[in-house]
Write a protein that holds these residues in place. Structure first.
Motif, short mmCIF file in Angstrom:
data_model
loop_
_atom_site.label_atom_id
_atom_site.label_comp_id
_atom_site.label_asym_id
_atom_site.label_seq_id
_atom_site.Cartn_x
_atom_site.Cartn_y
_atom_site.Cartn_z
N LEU A 84 34.29 -13.96 -42.88
CA LEU A 84 34.22 -14.75 -41.64
C LEU A 84 33.18 -14.17 -40.69
N LYS A 85 33.14 -12.85 -40.58
CA LYS A 85 32.14 -12.21 -39.70
C LYS A 85 30.72 -12.51 -40.20
N ASN A 86 30.53 -12.51 -41.53
CA ASN A 86 29.22 -12.87 -42.09
C ASN A 86 28.83 -14.29 -41.71
N MET A 87 29.79 -15.21 -41.80
CA MET A 87 29.51 -16.61 -41.45
C MET A 87 29.11 -16.71 -39.98
N LEU A 88 29.78 -15.96 -39.12
CA LEU A 88 29.42 -15.98 -37.70
C LEU A 88 28.04 -15.37 -37.48
N GLN A 89 27.74 -14.29 -38.21
CA GLN A 89 26.44 -13.65 -38.07
C GLN A 89 25.31 -14.57 -38.52
N ILE A 90 25.56 -15.42 -39.49
CA ILE A 90 24.57 -16.42 -39.90
C ILE A 90 24.30 -17.35 -38.74
N LYS A 91 25.34 -17.82 -38.11
CA LYS A 91 25.18 -18.73 -36.97
C LYS A 91 24.56 -18.04 -35.77
N LEU A 92 24.70 -16.70 -35.70
CA LEU A 92 24.11 -15.93 -34.60
C LEU A 92 22.71 -15.44 -34.94
#
Length: 196
Positions: free
Chosen positions: A101-109
């Motif tokens: 989930l953190k990876n997915m957020l980092q993609i969006k960031l």
């Protein structure tokens, strides 16, 4: 019971019974983990898109003007940043879920190293960088330099003629003396004949 993509799991009474039961017996990690997954999914599904034709039902929030889109983009990114910094991550005991989930957020960031790690081909990296890092780019001034950078990060071993044409277009060099364009000559003839 399997839920379709268009059906929200929150509409199923059994979902809330399961979450309430997990909470009642002290399985707070299950509740928090599930809520984190839901929060990430909701934020991703609300990604702003600059698009005037919304006749096809797709995920995302659609905006007709660049100014509306930019406001929505900044608000959306602020929500993602807020979730990324949330204390709830400390309560999520499942390491793979938390990391995913953190990876997915980092993609969006716009985390460039994460984007590079999760893409395979230079075109995937190019699209992801263009989508998340440069959504406000106007014109074609730096498109080729971005493509070159992506090709350096994700080199290809086999160069297809159509790929050469695409690179020629990105270079804004479609003259007959460009080898990329010349190599695609048979493709151009074929596409003209099939469109006739």
């Amino acid at each position: 019971m399997t839920k379709g993509c268009s059906e929200a799991v929150e509409n199923d009474p059994e979902y809330w019974e399961a979450m309430s039961s997990a909470s009642a017996v002290g399985w707070l990690d299950v509740v928090i983990e599930n809520e984190l997954v839901e929060a990430v999914v909701v934020l991703i599904s609300q990604m702003p898109r600059l698009r005037s034709d919304v006749s096809v039902k797709k995920l995302g929030e659609f905006y007709n003007t660049k100014s509306e889109f930019m406001k929505a983009w900044e608000k959306w990114r602020a929500q993602i940043t807020k979730l990324d910094c949330s204390a709830f991550w400390l309560e999520c005991d499942h390491q793979q879920t938390r990391d995913g989930l953190k990876n997915m957020l980092q993609i969006k960031l716009e985390n460039a190293s994460i984007l590079s790690n999760v893409t395979f081909h230079w075109i995937e990296l190019y699209i992801s960088r263009f989508l998340y890092i440069r959504p406000f780019t106007v014109g074609l001034e730096s498109i080729y330099s971005l493509a070159q950078k992506c090709m350096q990060l994700k080199p290809i071993s086999n160069r297809h003629k159509l790929m050469g044409l695409m690179i020629g277009i990105l270079e804004e060099n479609t003259k007959d003396d460009n080898p990329c364009y010349r190599d695609a000559d048979s493709w151009k003839c074929t596409s003209r004949n099939t469109n006739a």
